[in-house]
Design a protein around this motif. Structure first.
Motif, PDB file in Angstrom:
ATOM      1  N   THR A  30       0.864  -1.177   0.000  1.00 19.60           N
ATOM      2  CA  THR A  30       0.000   0.000   0.000  1.00 19.60           C
ATOM      3  C   THR A  30       0.904   1.232   0.000  1.00 19.60           C
ATOM      4  N   GLU A  31       0.325   2.382  -0.243  1.00 21.98           N
ATOM      5  CA  GLU A  31       1.126   3.612  -0.239  1.00 21.98           C
ATOM      6  C   GLU A  31       1.815   3.823   1.111  1.00 21.98           C
ATOM      7  N   ASP A  32       1.112   3.563   2.200  1.00 20.78           N
ATOM      8  CA  ASP A  32       1.711   3.745   3.530  1.00 20.78           C
ATOM      9  C   ASP A  32       2.880   2.783   3.744  1.00 20.78           C
ATOM     10  N   GLN A  33       2.710   1.522   3.377  1.00 15.68           N
ATOM     11  CA  GLN A  33       3.794   0.545   3.511  1.00 15.68           C
ATOM     12  C   GLN A  33       4.978   0.932   2.623  1.00 15.68           C
ATOM     13  N   PHE A  34       4.675   1.371   1.416  1.00 15.92           N
ATOM     14  CA  PHE A  34       5.706   1.777   0.460  1.00 15.92           C
ATOM     15  C   PHE A  34       6.495   2.958   1.020  1.00 15.92           C
ATOM     16  N   ARG A  35       5.775   3.938   1.559  1.00 15.45           N
ATOM     17  CA  ARG A  35       6.401   5.137   2.117  1.00 15.45           C
ATOM     18  C   ARG A  35       7.305   4.796   3.307  1.00 15.45           C
ATOM     19  N   GLU A  36       6.909   3.798   4.105  1.00 16.49           N
ATOM     20  CA  GLU A  36       7.710   3.393   5.266  1.00 16.49           C
ATOM     21  C   GLU A  36       9.085   2.882   4.882  1.00 16.49           C
ATOM     22  N   GLY A  37       9.197   2.207   3.739  1.00 17.47           N
ATOM     23  CA  GLY A  37      10.447   1.542   3.419  1.00 17.47           C
ATOM     24  C   GLY A  37      11.256   2.081   2.267  1.00 17.47           C
ATOM     25  N   TYR A  38      10.693   2.916   1.413  1.00 13.70           N
ATOM     26  CA  TYR A  38      11.409   3.257   0.186  1.00 13.70           C
ATOM     27  C   TYR A  38      12.636   4.136   0.399  1.00 13.70           C
ATOM     28  N   GLN A  86       3.179   3.479 -13.822  1.00 15.10           N
ATOM     29  CA  GLN A  86       1.953   4.270 -13.793  1.00 15.10           C
ATOM     30  C   GLN A  86       0.824   3.550 -13.053  1.00 15.10           C
ATOM     31  N   SER A  87       0.680   2.233 -13.327  1.00 16.13           N
ATOM     32  CA  SER A  87      -0.447   1.521 -12.719  1.00 16.13           C
ATOM     33  C   SER A  87      -0.074   0.207 -12.035  1.00 16.13           C
ATOM     34  N   GLY A  88       1.081  -0.369 -12.349  1.00 15.20           N
ATOM     35  CA  GLY A  88       1.503  -1.605 -11.696  1.00 15.20           C
ATOM     36  C   GLY A  88       1.927  -2.725 -12.622  1.00 15.20           C
ATOM     37  N   SER A  89       1.546  -2.669 -13.885  1.00 11.97           N
ATOM     38  CA  SER A  89       1.873  -3.785 -14.776  1.00 11.97           C
ATOM     39  C   SER A  89       3.342  -3.785 -15.196  1.00 11.97           C
ATOM     40  N   ARG A  90       3.910  -2.636 -15.492  1.00 11.82           N
ATOM     41  CA  ARG A  90       5.324  -2.588 -15.894  1.00 11.82           C
ATOM     42  C   ARG A  90       6.240  -2.885 -14.715  1.00 11.82           C
ATOM     43  N   SER A  91       5.868  -2.439 -13.524  1.00 13.14           N
ATOM     44  CA  SER A  91       6.709  -2.754 -12.361  1.00 13.14           C
ATOM     45  C   SER A  91       6.689  -4.250 -12.082  1.00 13.14           C
ATOM     46  N   ALA A  92       5.592  -4.914 -12.341  1.00 17.45           N
ATOM     47  CA  ALA A  92       5.525  -6.372 -12.181  1.00 17.45           C
ATOM     48  C   ALA A  92       6.435  -7.055 -13.201  1.00 17.45           C
ATOM     49  N   LEU A 106      11.996  -7.652  -3.507  1.00 22.86           N
ATOM     50  CA  LEU A 106      11.316  -6.868  -4.547  1.00 22.86           C
ATOM     51  C   LEU A 106       9.946  -6.423  -4.066  1.00 22.86           C
ATOM     52  N   ASN A 107       9.667  -5.140  -4.254  1.00 25.08           N
ATOM     53  CA  ASN A 107       8.421  -4.538  -3.781  1.00 25.08           C
ATOM     54  C   ASN A 107       7.869  -3.613  -4.859  1.00 25.08           C
ATOM     55  N   GLN A 108       6.552  -3.539  -4.940  1.00 26.97           N
ATOM     56  CA  GLN A 108       5.945  -2.603  -5.889  1.00 26.97           C
ATOM     57  C   GLN A 108       4.825  -1.830  -5.215  1.00 26.97           C
ATOM     58  N   LEU A 109       4.592  -0.631  -5.735  1.00 25.25           N
ATOM     59  CA  LEU A 109       3.551   0.251  -5.217  1.00 25.25           C
ATOM     60  C   LEU A 109       2.193  -0.171  -5.780  1.00 25.25           C
ATOM     61  N   LYS A 110       1.276  -0.511  -4.891  1.00 26.13           N
ATOM     62  CA  LYS A 110      -0.068  -0.904  -5.308  1.00 26.13           C
ATOM     63  C   LYS A 110      -0.749   0.276  -6.006  1.00 26.13           C
ATOM     64  N   GLY A 111      -1.234   0.044  -7.208  1.00 24.66           N
ATOM     65  CA  GLY A 111      -1.930   1.086  -7.959  1.00 24.66           C
ATOM     66  C   GLY A 111      -1.013   2.011  -8.728  1.00 24.66           C
ATOM     67  N   GLY A 112       0.294   1.933  -8.474  1.00 25.53           N
ATOM     68  CA  GLY A 112       1.262   2.730  -9.216  1.00 25.53           C
ATOM     69  C   GLY A 112       1.236   4.215  -8.901  1.00 25.53           C
ATOM     70  N   PHE A 113       1.958   4.964  -9.724  1.00 23.85           N
ATOM     71  CA  PHE A 113       2.133   6.404  -9.533  1.00 23.85           C
ATOM     72  C   PHE A 113       0.806   7.161  -9.593  1.00 23.85           C
ATOM     73  N   LYS A 114      -0.125   6.670 -10.375  1.00 19.92           N
ATOM     74  CA  LYS A 114      -1.403   7.389 -10.499  1.00 19.92           C
ATOM     75  C   LYS A 114      -2.178   7.426  -9.183  1.00 19.92           C
ATOM     76  N   ARG A 115      -1.856   6.520  -8.258  1.00 19.13           N
ATOM     77  CA  ARG A 115      -2.526   6.515  -6.944  1.00 19.13           C
ATOM     78  C   ARG A 115      -1.680   7.164  -5.855  1.00 19.13           C
ATOM     79  N   TRP A 116      -0.454   7.576  -6.179  1.00 21.27           N
ATOM     80  CA  TRP A 116       0.468   8.160  -5.201  1.00 21.27           C
ATOM     81  C   TRP A 116      -0.018   9.543  -4.758  1.00 21.27           C
ATOM     82  N   THR A 117      -0.056   9.785  -3.448  1.00 23.21           N
ATOM     83  CA  THR A 117      -0.482  11.086  -2.928  1.00 23.21           C
ATOM     84  C   THR A 117       0.643  11.808  -2.205  1.00 23.21           C
ATOM     85  N   GLY A 118       1.834  11.172  -2.132  1.00 17.57           N
ATOM     86  CA  GLY A 118       2.969  11.766  -1.447  1.00 17.57           C
ATOM     87  C   GLY A 118       3.684  12.817  -2.290  1.00 17.57           C
TER      88      GLY A 118
END
Length: 122
Positions: A30-38, A86-92, A106-118
């Motif tokens: 999730t964005e919160d989990q991603f933000r915690e570790g990136y 952008q959405s998750g398919s290329r990161s996969a 390996l970790n990916q952002l759920k929903g990709g950049f389009k869902r990022w609010t940070g």
């Protein structure tokens, strides 16, 4: 007709098995989990350069999935890798390539950049 149905079923089974296998080596955060570790990881935007220039997560490096094989030397195996597109398919797809090359965390952002609010850099 039977051949068409068999092919459709085979494609569905293949897609499901691929997704289940992907979950073994790629964590979708999730964005919160991603933000915690990136910040302690390698943050990689796998979109194309023109997409990256229009906006990206602060601190990200741009290594497009189309150039990933040629630029593997830029990615360390001993540090976590945080990927997004952008959405998750290329990161996969990028994660699949990295996994085949021996990358483990390996970790990916759920929903990709389009869902990022940070924070975003332009």
């Amino acid at each position: 007709m039977i051949i068409l149905i068999a092919l459709t079923v085979a494609l569905i089974v293949y897609a499901v098995l691929r997704l289940l296998n992907q979950r073994k080596y790629l964590k979708t955060l999730t964005e919160d989990q991603f933000r915690e570790g990136y910040r302690k990881a390698q943050l990689i935007d796998v979109r194309e350069p023109q997409e990256f220039k229009k906006g990206h997560i602060l601190g990200a490096r741009n290594i497009p999935v189309t150039q990933m094989k040629q630029r593997l030397v830029e990615i360390r195996k001993d540090k976590p890798v945080y990927l997004y597109c952008q959405s998750g398919s290329r990161s996969a797809r990028a994660a699949q390539l990295l996994h085949k090359k021996g990358y483990l965390d390996l970790n990916q952002l759920k929903g990709g950049f389009k869902r990022w609010t940070g924070k975003v850099k332009f």
